[in-house]
Design an enzyme around this catalytic site. Structure first.
Site, PDB file in Angstrom:
ATOM      1  N   LYS A  14       0.832  -1.214   0.000  1.00  7.81           N
ATOM      2  CA  LYS A  14       0.000   0.000   0.000  1.00  7.81           C
ATOM      3  C   LYS A  14       0.864   1.262   0.000  1.00  7.81           C
ATOM      4  O   LYS A  14       0.662   2.159  -0.809  1.00  7.81           O
ATOM      5  CB  LYS A  14      -0.939   0.035   1.220  1.00  7.81           C
ATOM      6  CG  LYS A  14      -1.882  -1.147   1.319  1.00  7.81           C
ATOM      7  CD  LYS A  14      -2.819  -1.018   2.500  1.00  7.81           C
ATOM      8  CE  LYS A  14      -2.099  -1.001   3.842  1.00  7.81           C
ATOM      9  NZ  LYS A  14      -1.638  -2.326   4.312  1.00  7.81           N
ATOM     10  N   ARG A  89      -9.754   0.693   8.339  1.00  6.40           N
ATOM     11  CA  ARG A  89      -9.347  -0.649   8.746  1.00  6.40           C
ATOM     12  C   ARG A  89     -10.440  -1.366   9.530  1.00  6.40           C
ATOM     13  O   ARG A  89     -10.241  -2.513   9.935  1.00  6.40           O
ATOM     14  CB  ARG A  89      -8.098  -0.554   9.627  1.00  6.40           C
ATOM     15  CG  ARG A  89      -6.785  -0.836   8.878  1.00  6.40           C
ATOM     16  CD  ARG A  89      -5.661  -0.603   9.867  1.00  6.40           C
ATOM     17  NE  ARG A  89      -4.434  -1.283   9.555  1.00  6.40           N
ATOM     18  CZ  ARG A  89      -3.427  -0.751   8.881  1.00  6.40           C
ATOM     19  NH1 ARG A  89      -3.521   0.438   8.353  1.00  6.40           N
ATOM     20  NH2 ARG A  89      -2.312  -1.426   8.704  1.00  6.40           N
ATOM     21  N   ARG A 128      11.783  -5.845   5.651  1.00  4.73           N
ATOM     22  CA  ARG A 128      11.745  -4.403   5.913  1.00  4.73           C
ATOM     23  C   ARG A 128      12.190  -4.113   7.343  1.00  4.73           C
ATOM     24  O   ARG A 128      12.848  -3.111   7.603  1.00  4.73           O
ATOM     25  CB  ARG A 128      10.341  -3.847   5.670  1.00  4.73           C
ATOM     26  CG  ARG A 128      10.269  -2.337   5.835  1.00  4.73           C
ATOM     27  CD  ARG A 128       8.943  -1.744   5.434  1.00  4.73           C
ATOM     28  NE  ARG A 128       7.858  -2.193   6.302  1.00  4.73           N
ATOM     29  CZ  ARG A 128       6.591  -1.841   6.163  1.00  4.73           C
ATOM     30  NH1 ARG A 128       6.248  -1.059   5.166  1.00  4.73           N
ATOM     31  NH2 ARG A 128       5.673  -2.282   6.988  1.00  4.73           N
ATOM     32  N   ARG A 134      11.257  -0.233  12.396  1.00  5.03           N
ATOM     33  CA  ARG A 134       9.888  -0.383  12.899  1.00  5.03           C
ATOM     34  C   ARG A 134       9.786  -1.618  13.779  1.00  5.03           C
ATOM     35  O   ARG A 134      10.007  -2.740  13.320  1.00  5.03           O
ATOM     36  CB  ARG A 134       8.911  -0.493  11.717  1.00  5.03           C
ATOM     37  CG  ARG A 134       8.436   0.853  11.225  1.00  5.03           C
ATOM     38  CD  ARG A 134       7.535   0.739  10.038  1.00  5.03           C
ATOM     39  NE  ARG A 134       6.295   0.013  10.301  1.00  5.03           N
ATOM     40  CZ  ARG A 134       5.274  -0.025   9.464  1.00  5.03           C
ATOM     41  NH1 ARG A 134       5.345   0.638   8.320  1.00  5.03           N
ATOM     42  NH2 ARG A 134       4.199  -0.710   9.748  1.00  5.03           N
ATOM     43  N   ARG A 146      -0.507  -9.124  13.318  1.00  9.00           N
ATOM     44  CA  ARG A 146      -1.065  -8.061  12.459  1.00  9.00           C
ATOM     45  C   ARG A 146      -1.897  -8.668  11.332  1.00  9.00           C
ATOM     46  O   ARG A 146      -2.949  -8.150  10.972  1.00  9.00           O
ATOM     47  CB  ARG A 146       0.072  -7.204  11.877  1.00  9.00           C
ATOM     48  CG  ARG A 146       0.642  -6.244  12.900  1.00  9.00           C
ATOM     49  CD  ARG A 146       2.019  -5.780  12.509  1.00  9.00           C
ATOM     50  NE  ARG A 146       2.038  -4.944  11.321  1.00  9.00           N
ATOM     51  CZ  ARG A 146       3.153  -4.671  10.644  1.00  9.00           C
ATOM     52  NH1 ARG A 146       4.323  -5.179  11.038  1.00  9.00           N
ATOM     53  NH2 ARG A 146       3.111  -3.890   9.588  1.00  9.00           N
TER      54      ARG A 146
HETATM   55  P1  B4P Z   1       3.767  -1.852   2.337  1.00 10.29           P
HETATM   56  O1  B4P Z   1       2.645  -2.751   2.078  1.00 10.29           O
HETATM   57  O2  B4P Z   1       3.889  -0.658   1.488  1.00 10.29           O
HETATM   58  O3  B4P Z   1       3.577  -1.640   3.897  1.00 10.29           O
HETATM   59  P2  B4P Z   1       2.685  -0.580   4.653  1.00 10.29           P
HETATM   60  O4  B4P Z   1       1.927   0.348   3.767  1.00 10.29           O
HETATM   61  O5  B4P Z   1       3.613   0.057   5.578  1.00 10.29           O
HETATM   62  O6  B4P Z   1       1.579  -1.410   5.402  1.00 10.29           O
HETATM   63  P3  B4P Z   1       1.363  -1.698   6.948  1.00 10.29           P
HETATM   64  O7  B4P Z   1      -0.035  -2.218   7.006  1.00 10.29           O
HETATM   65  O8  B4P Z   1       2.450  -2.569   7.435  1.00 10.29           O
HETATM   66  O9  B4P Z   1       1.559  -0.394   7.803  1.00 10.29           O
HETATM   67  P4  B4P Z   1       0.664   0.803   8.309  1.00 10.29           P
HETATM   68  O10 B4P Z   1       1.622   1.907   8.389  1.00 10.29           O
HETATM   69  O11 B4P Z   1      -0.553   1.020   7.467  1.00 10.29           O
HETATM   70  O12 B4P Z   1       5.209  -2.529   2.163  1.00 10.29           O
HETATM   71  C1  B4P Z   1       5.711  -3.569   2.906  1.00 10.29           C
HETATM   72  C2  B4P Z   1       7.080  -4.041   2.350  1.00 10.29           C
HETATM   73  O13 B4P Z   1       6.862  -4.782   1.149  1.00 10.29           O
HETATM   74  C3  B4P Z   1       8.041  -2.924   1.976  1.00 10.29           C
HETATM   75  O14 B4P Z   1       9.308  -3.256   2.470  1.00 10.29           O
HETATM   76  C4  B4P Z   1       8.057  -2.912   0.452  1.00 10.29           C
HETATM   77  O15 B4P Z   1       9.312  -2.564  -0.085  1.00 10.29           O
HETATM   78  C5  B4P Z   1       7.740  -4.341   0.113  1.00 10.29           C
HETATM   79  N1  B4P Z   1       7.036  -4.468  -1.158  1.00 10.29           N
HETATM   80  C6  B4P Z   1       6.050  -3.660  -1.613  1.00 10.29           C
HETATM   81  N2  B4P Z   1       5.627  -4.078  -2.827  1.00 10.29           N
HETATM   82  C7  B4P Z   1       6.360  -5.208  -3.133  1.00 10.29           C
HETATM   83  C8  B4P Z   1       6.371  -6.114  -4.241  1.00 10.29           C
HETATM   84  N3  B4P Z   1       5.555  -5.967  -5.303  1.00 10.29           N
HETATM   85  N4  B4P Z   1       7.223  -7.175  -4.220  1.00 10.29           N
HETATM   86  C9  B4P Z   1       8.060  -7.341  -3.154  1.00 10.29           C
HETATM   87  N5  B4P Z   1       8.098  -6.508  -2.068  1.00 10.29           N
HETATM   88  C10 B4P Z   1       7.257  -5.453  -2.063  1.00 10.29           C
HETATM   89  O16 B4P Z   1       0.131   0.374   9.767  1.00 10.29           O
HETATM   90  C11 B4P Z   1       0.988   0.166  10.864  1.00 10.29           C
HETATM   91  C12 B4P Z   1       0.183   0.076  12.178  1.00 10.29           C
HETATM   92  O17 B4P Z   1      -0.465   1.340  12.447  1.00 10.29           O
HETATM   93  C13 B4P Z   1      -0.965  -0.933  12.224  1.00 10.29           C
HETATM   94  O18 B4P Z   1      -0.546  -2.240  12.568  1.00 10.29           O
HETATM   95  C14 B4P Z   1      -1.877  -0.291  13.339  1.00 10.29           C
HETATM   96  O19 B4P Z   1      -1.367  -0.573  14.623  1.00 10.29           O
HETATM   97  C15 B4P Z   1      -1.743   1.179  13.096  1.00 10.29           C
HETATM   98  N6  B4P Z   1      -2.800   1.716  12.212  1.00 10.29           N
HETATM   99  C16 B4P Z   1      -2.585   2.273  10.976  1.00 10.29           C
HETATM  100  N7  B4P Z   1      -3.752   2.657  10.429  1.00 10.29           N
HETATM  101  C17 B4P Z   1      -4.738   2.324  11.322  1.00 10.29           C
HETATM  102  C18 B4P Z   1      -6.163   2.438  11.305  1.00 10.29           C
HETATM  103  N8  B4P Z   1      -6.810   2.954  10.250  1.00 10.29           N
HETATM  104  N9  B4P Z   1      -6.856   1.985  12.384  1.00 10.29           N
HETATM  105  C19 B4P Z   1      -6.234   1.467  13.433  1.00 10.29           C
HETATM  106  N10 B4P Z   1      -4.890   1.316  13.513  1.00 10.29           N
HETATM  107  C20 B4P Z   1      -4.127   1.743  12.466  1.00 10.29           C
END
Ligand code: B4P
Length: 192
Positions: A14, A89, A128, A134, A146
């Protein structure tokens, strides 16, 4: 105004894809994960409360993230549109987002859902975690928790948008640019 929900489990790409979409379409990215991490970095009361939940892989309370999104919408009245990344979410968050957008005479055009198998998510997040700093990416149990929270609390949000005829599934495995093209094809249709 064009508003897109970018959906998918943790590690589905994402954040990676949002950055590219922002560059191409000039939309504003609202990542609740990034907003929460900024609060933690600034040491605010909200950040302190959120940190322990995030480190444990649990969701932050709905009212906290809804409040953050509400103030971002308030502060960006001239935006061309928004990419909601990691929000909503829960179904309660999805309902609140619909109300906030309706107050501004706009709505979600589509939910684009990145589909990636659990085993691949775990590999990506732990990779990552090696250099992101993180805490929630560094422990395999937390990563699995998660994914479990996603399956129990967040997956129902897909049904919410399916009910509105807005859900589109995108294969999130493969080259980043190929996935990006598939997302763009959907957004280009939504813009017509
Ligand atoms: P991403 O998938 O980009 O990870 P993300 O956006 O950070 O998602 P995440 O759900 O973990 O975090 P968020 O900050 O929303 O990438 C992951 C990895 O994959 C990267 O290293 C990337 O390089 C790699 N990658 C990407 N595409 C690839 C491909 N095609 N092939 C190979 N590798 C690839 O949430 C973090 C925390 O915040 C949650 O657990 C929760 O506690 C809280 N939170 C956030 N939003 C919330 C909400 N709305 N409600 C409640 N809690 C919330």
């Amino acid at each position: 105004m064009l508003n897109i929900v970018l959906f998918g489990p943790p590690g589905s790409g994402k954040g990676t894809q949002s950055a590219k979409l922002v560059e191409k379409y000039g939309l504003l990215q609202l990542s609740t994960g990034d907003l929460l991490r900024a609060e933690i970095a600034e040491g605010t009361a909200l950040g302190l409360k959120a940190k322990s939940l995030m480190d444990a892989g649990q969701l932050v309370p709905d009212e906290v993230v809804i409040g953050m999104i509400s103030s971002k919408l308030e502060n960006n009245p001239t935006a061309k549109g928004f990419i909601f990344d990691g929000f909503p979410r829960t179904v309660a968050q999805a309902e609140a987002l619909d109300s906030l957008l309706a107050e501004r005479n706009t709505k979600i055009a589509k939910m684009l859902a990145l589909e990636v198998a659990n085993a691949e998510l775990i590999v990506r997040l732990l990779l990552r975690g090696k250099d992101s700093g993180r805490a929630d990416d560094q422990n395999e149990e937390v990563v699995k928790d998660r994914i479990e929270v996603y399956n129990s609390k967040t997956l129902p949000v897909a049904n919410y948008y399916k009910g509105q005829g807005k859900f589109v599934s995108i294969n999130g495995v493969g080259e980043v640019d190929k996935i990006f093209k598939a997302l763009c094809a959907q957004i280009d249709v939504a813009q017509i």
